[in-house]
Design an enzyme around this catalytic site. Structure first.
Site, mmCIF file in Angstrom:
data_model
loop_
_atom_site.group_PDB
_atom_site.id
_atom_site.type_symbol
_atom_site.label_atom_id
_atom_site.label_comp_id
_atom_site.label_asym_id
_atom_site.label_seq_id
_atom_site.Cartn_x
_atom_site.Cartn_y
_atom_site.Cartn_z
ATOM 1 N N HIS A 246 -1.206 0.121 -9.951
ATOM 2 C CA HIS A 246 -1.877 -0.776 -8.995
ATOM 3 C C HIS A 246 -2.448 -2.027 -9.699
ATOM 4 C CE1 HIS A 246 -4.009 -0.788 -4.836
ATOM 5 N NE2 HIS A 246 -3.807 -2.032 -5.280
ATOM 6 N N GLU B 16 -4.032 7.653 -4.790
ATOM 7 C CA GLU B 16 -4.360 7.023 -6.067
ATOM 8 C C GLU B 16 -5.710 7.553 -6.512
ATOM 9 O OE1 GLU B 16 -4.158 2.752 -5.877
ATOM 10 O OE2 GLU B 16 -2.199 2.773 -4.937
ATOM 11 N N ARG C 134 0.852 -1.182 0.000
ATOM 12 C CA ARG C 134 0.000 0.000 0.000
ATOM 13 C C ARG C 134 0.884 1.227 0.000
ATOM 14 N NH1 ARG C 134 -3.508 -2.458 -1.726
ATOM 15 N NH2 ARG C 134 -5.662 -2.698 -1.034
#
Ligand code: DGY
Length: 335
Positions: free
Chosen positions: A284, A264, A235
């Protein structure tokens, strides 16, 4: 009468939603983007279950919007920093995630980042794509070896172990630091300072919690070798991105490979990272294969079906009950 299930995206891989719709009335967010909190809250009243992604805010407001009918929130995601676990537990709501099913796929991508960052694949490929390759030169795009290097895993859960297995094929020495995990034949447990000082590649496999936020910042980067690479598929908030950018720009570490970011998706905060030649950036996609994403949805659906049928959830989050209103289980902390 069929129970109502709120699904925060209607276009999900695999057949999970088909199975769910056979057993429940689905109320799906119809848009192509991401629903905001107000949009989800408007769809939530009367829902017995919510199927959400790792970037949907599952907070007290959403739980309260669903009301007392709500029994389970199932994430199609391993990461769960978007869930207010205390709010779910207080309301006796089960919250689940998807450990197990994405470990191998995420470990594959971890190695892709290691290879790309140390062998400078992004910059080299971009030169070719831009028509700028005019000659083979001995000094062009010299990188650093992966085989024989020391790999330091921060977090030694399912994903960390899957990365350690791959490292054997590269003849790497593997170290790990994880207060929740012991040693095995693949990797040696070491202290935090030793891992930073000895590793050629530091790869992060911890969830984002209060304990791990900015775990890698100025001081940790300064403790790493100038020839080292930092990789993160966990993360974004685990790494202080401003500190990382400075460390790479000033040559205090060799390179970085990132799949996850503090903020993000793409925005002004991300642009300097993406533009930096020695930082490989991906949007991601750690678990992004057809079969793994389908398996994540399947596990989320199984968790919902189990709880709605009065069975314990398969993969309840630490800090929430496995059955509505039940006692709270604990599971491993590493990703
Ligand atoms: C995960 O499962 O945590 C991935 O990052 C997708 O949310």
């Amino acid at each position: 009468m069929k129970k109502r299930v709120l699904v925060t995206r209607e276009d999900l891989p695999g057949r999970g939603l088909e199975r769910l719709s056979a057993a429940a009335e689905l109320v799906a967010w119809p848009g192509s983007g991401k629903p905001g909190p107000a949009e989800l809250a408007a769809l939530a009243p009367g829902a017995s279950a919510v199927l959400a992604l790792g970037n949907d805010a599952v907070d007290a407001a959403l739980l309260d919007a669903a009301g007392p009918s709500l029994r389970v929130v199932a994430l199609a995601s391993m990461g769960h920093d978007n869930v207010d676990v205390a709010a779910a537990a207080e309301r006796g709501v089960v919250a689940t995630h998807t450990p197990g099913v994405l470990a191998e796929t995420t470990a594959d991508l971890t190695f892709a980042l290691i290879l790309a960052a140390r062998r400078r694949l992004g910059a080299a490929g971009a030169r070719l794509a831009g028509g700028g390759w005019d000659l083979f030169r001995m000094r062009d795009y010299l990188g650093l070896d992966i085989h024989g290097a020391t790999l330091g895993l921060v977090g030694y859960g399912q994903i960390g172990r899957a990365v350690a297995r791959r490292a054997q094929g590269f003849g790497m020495r593997v170290l790990h630091h994880d207060p929740y995990a012991g040693e095995d034949s693949l990797s040696t447990a070491v202290g935090w300072e030793s891992l930073l000082a000895e590793s050629d590649i530091v790869s992060l496999h911890v969830p984002l919690t209060d304990e791990t936020r900015h775990l890698v910042s100025e001081r940790e980067l300064a403790a790493m070798k100038p020839t080292s690479t930092l990789v993160s598929t966990s993360r974004g908030g685990v790494v202080d991105e401003d500190a990382l950018l400075r460390a790479v720009r000033e040559g205090r570490i060799h390179s970085a490979g990132l799949d996850v970011y503090e903020r993000e998706p793409m925005g002004a905060a991300l642009s300097p990272l993406v533009a930096e030649e020695n930082i490989v950036t991906l949007p991601h996609i750690g678990s992004a294969t057809e079969s793994t994403r389908a398996a994540m949805v399947d596990l989320a659906v199984d968790n919902i079906l189990d709880v709605l049928a009065e069975r314990p959830a398969r993969t309840a989050l630490p800090g929430t009950p496995a059955v509505p209103g039940g006692s709270v289980p604990t599971t491993e902390a590493s990703a």
